[in-house]
Design a protein around this motif. Structure first.
Motif, PDB file in Angstrom:
ATOM      1  N   ARG A  63      -0.743  18.168  -2.220  1.00 13.98           N
ATOM      2  CA  ARG A  63       0.278  17.829  -3.220  1.00 13.98           C
ATOM      3  C   ARG A  63      -0.283  16.783  -4.162  1.00 13.98           C
ATOM      4  NH1 ARG A  63       4.422  13.322  -2.566  1.00 13.98           N
ATOM      5  NH2 ARG A  63       5.575  14.568  -4.035  1.00 13.98           N
ATOM      6  N   ASP A  64       0.480  16.548  -5.223  1.00 15.24           N
ATOM      7  CA  ASP A  64       0.087  15.523  -6.176  1.00 15.24           C
ATOM      8  C   ASP A  64       1.355  14.810  -6.631  1.00 15.24           C
ATOM      9  OD1 ASP A  64      -1.348  13.958  -7.821  1.00 15.24           O
ATOM     10  OD2 ASP A  64      -1.770  15.487  -9.325  1.00 15.24           O
ATOM     11  N   ASP A  65       1.151  13.706  -7.300  1.00 16.66           N
ATOM     12  CA  ASP A  65       2.292  13.032  -7.898  1.00 16.66           C
ATOM     13  C   ASP A  65       2.908  13.963  -8.954  1.00 16.66           C
ATOM     14  OD1 ASP A  65       3.995  10.916  -8.199  1.00 16.66           O
ATOM     15  OD2 ASP A  65       2.844  10.067  -9.863  1.00 16.66           O
ATOM     16  N   GLY A  66       4.214  13.950  -9.068  1.00 13.13           N
ATOM     17  CA  GLY A  66       4.864  14.822 -10.040  1.00 13.13           C
ATOM     18  C   GLY A  66       5.006  16.248  -9.553  1.00 13.13           C
TER      19      GLY A  66
ATOM     20  N   ILE B  92       0.834  -1.206   0.000  1.00 16.29           N
ATOM     21  CA  ILE B  92       0.000   0.000   0.000  1.00 16.29           C
ATOM     22  C   ILE B  92       0.867   1.253   0.000  1.00 16.29           C
ATOM     23  CG2 ILE B  92      -1.685   1.305   1.339  1.00 16.29           C
ATOM     24  CD1 ILE B  92      -2.678  -1.303   2.453  1.00 16.29           C
ATOM     25  N   ASP B  93       1.999   1.161   0.684  1.00 15.71           N
ATOM     26  CA  ASP B  93       2.841   2.337   0.896  1.00 15.71           C
ATOM     27  C   ASP B  93       3.291   2.974  -0.416  1.00 15.71           C
ATOM     28  OD1 ASP B  93       3.679   3.886   3.024  1.00 15.71           O
ATOM     29  OD2 ASP B  93       5.749   3.240   2.782  1.00 15.71           O
ATOM     30  N   ARG B  94       3.451   2.147  -1.434  1.00 12.75           N
ATOM     31  CA  ARG B  94       3.916   2.682  -2.713  1.00 12.75           C
ATOM     32  C   ARG B  94       2.867   3.570  -3.380  1.00 12.75           C
ATOM     33  NH1 ARG B  94       5.189  -2.727  -4.630  1.00 12.75           N
ATOM     34  NH2 ARG B  94       6.164  -3.391  -2.711  1.00 12.75           N
ATOM     35  N   THR B  95       1.622   3.460  -2.935  1.00 13.72           N
ATOM     36  CA  THR B  95       0.575   4.271  -3.553  1.00 13.72           C
ATOM     37  C   THR B  95       0.244   5.512  -2.734  1.00 13.72           C
ATOM     38  OG1 THR B  95      -1.201   3.106  -2.433  1.00 13.72           O
ATOM     39  CG2 THR B  95      -0.472   2.188  -4.514  1.00 13.72           C
ATOM     40  N   GLU B  96       0.955   5.727  -1.641  1.00 13.57           N
ATOM     41  CA  GLU B  96       0.653   6.880  -0.798  1.00 13.57           C
ATOM     42  C   GLU B  96       1.364   8.130  -1.308  1.00 13.57           C
ATOM     43  OE1 GLU B  96      -1.234   6.856   1.924  1.00 13.57           O
ATOM     44  OE2 GLU B  96      -1.224   4.841   2.751  1.00 13.57           O
TER      45      GLU B  96
END
Lengths: 63, 303
Positions: B241-244, B97-101
């Motif tokens: 925040r967001d990815d990227g 799950i941690d990789r998607t946080e």
């Protein structure tokens, strides 16, 4: 370790070396390019000084 | 009718009593970690089922021992093996799950949660064992009393320490000097883009953690503990925040001279007092707690 993936500058004499260098005509264009590169590369833009921006990748999986 | 049944099946009734106290203990402990995991019904059911098994294992051993079946104790070692698996299971699923946080928990936090889950099953066994043993030795009411006492002990055990025990948490001003961001006097990072600086200026909250003693200083310096602070603050306040968007990442940096930890968070909800409270309540990770002053004193005494 963090890695410099691109350099954006208005002073082409100040920079050189391995990373891709984007030479821009004025500070406005330099900031815009740095912004775009930050989003494109998912790497943080840092202001080294008024004429040089560094795009730095901190993803551990990219070494 | 019920009383008659209980007298007729004494062993079974005592085992059931112990099992229900074991399950009760597990239930009590499950309530405490709504914030971490699991927040969804299926995760909870998995843990309740394991709690039931733990309770049953703990209480079944006692009547067997009473009937001189001493090998029954090996049963408990089987349980220990089983619950080590629980720890692996927790670790694996949390890591996945941690990789998607957006803000990750970090390996130290995950390890802490996994160990806690294993430990809680042992506490459930202990509660069941204590209840059944006392019920066998001294009767029903004593058994129920022992069960209640063990629930109390369990809820005391479960309550770990939090950041407020080792450090003073207060808000600190965020300062931008050109591209450089400071929280209080601590240099945080260099932000190149004006857009990102505006976000930090308008959205950011700076928090300063001042350790109360040397032990606290070493503990909050731990990278895992710092990530746990950032994660919990992000969960409780939301995260802007967001990815990227690598510039908008919550950050914690040490002031090497004073040992203070400066934290920069970008919450959805900009409420400094809530942020302070969220950070005060961050659990201290077992893997991060250091007690150098105790260790030094001991080794001095030992010679």
């Amino acid at each position: 370790m963090a890695k410099i993936v691109a350099v954006v500058t208005t002073a082409k004499d100040e920079v050189g070396g391995g990373a891709p260098i984007f030479i821009q005509p004025d500070p406005e264009r330099m900031k815009k390019t740095a912004f775009l590169l930050e989003k494109l590369l998912d790497a943080a833009a840092h202001e080294l000084n008024e004429t040089v921006y560094l795009i730095v990748d901190r993803h551990p999986e990219n070494g | 009718m019920i009383v008659h049944w209980i007298h007729a099946h004494r062993d079974l009734a005592v085992v059931l009593l112990g099992t229900s106290f074991g399950l009760g203990a597990r239930l009590l402990m499950l309530r405490a970690d709504y914030r971490q995991y699991p927040a969804y019904p299926h995760g909870m059911i998995a843990h309740l089922a394991l709690g039931l098994i733990a309770g049953a294992l703990g209480s079944v051993a006692v009547p067997a021992l009473y009937h001189n079946n001493y090998t029954a104790i090996t049963f408990l070692s089987l349980a220990a093996q089983q619950f080590r698996e629980v720890r692996n299971m927790e670790r694996n699923s949390l890591e996945a799950i941690d990789r998607t946080e957006l803000v990750s928990r970090g390996p130290a936090y995950i390890e802490g949660v996994a160990v806690v889950f294993e430990g809680r099953n042992y506490l459930a066994i202990f509660a069941a064992l204590a209840t059944t043993l006392t019920a066998f030795a001294a009767g029903w009411w004593a058994g129920i009393a022992a069960g209640l006492v063990s629930l109390g002990v369990v809820s005391r055990f479960m309550r770990g320490k939090s950041v407020s025990h080792i450090a003073k948490v207060e808000e600190a001003p965020i300062r931008l000097e050109g591209p450089n961001v400071y929280v209080g006097e601590v240099y945080m990072m260099n932000v190149g883009l004006e857009e990102d600086r505006d976000v930090i200026r308008s959205r950011g909250i700076g928090i300063l953690l001042t350790p109360k003693n040397g032990n606290g200083r070493v503990t909050i310096a731990n990278m895992g503990q710092r990530q746990a602070i950032l994660y919990d603050a992000s969960v409780r306040l939301g995260v802007y925040r967001d990815d990227g968007e690598p510039a908008l990442v919550p950050l914690a940096k040490l002031n090497l001279e004073t040992g203070q930890l400066a934290v920069l968070v970008l919450p959805r909800e900009r409420d400094a007092s809530k942020a302070v409270r969220a950070i005060e309540n961050v659990p201290l990770l077992e893997g991060a707690i250091r007690l150098p002053t105790v260790a030094n004193r001991r080794s001095a005494e030992g010679g």
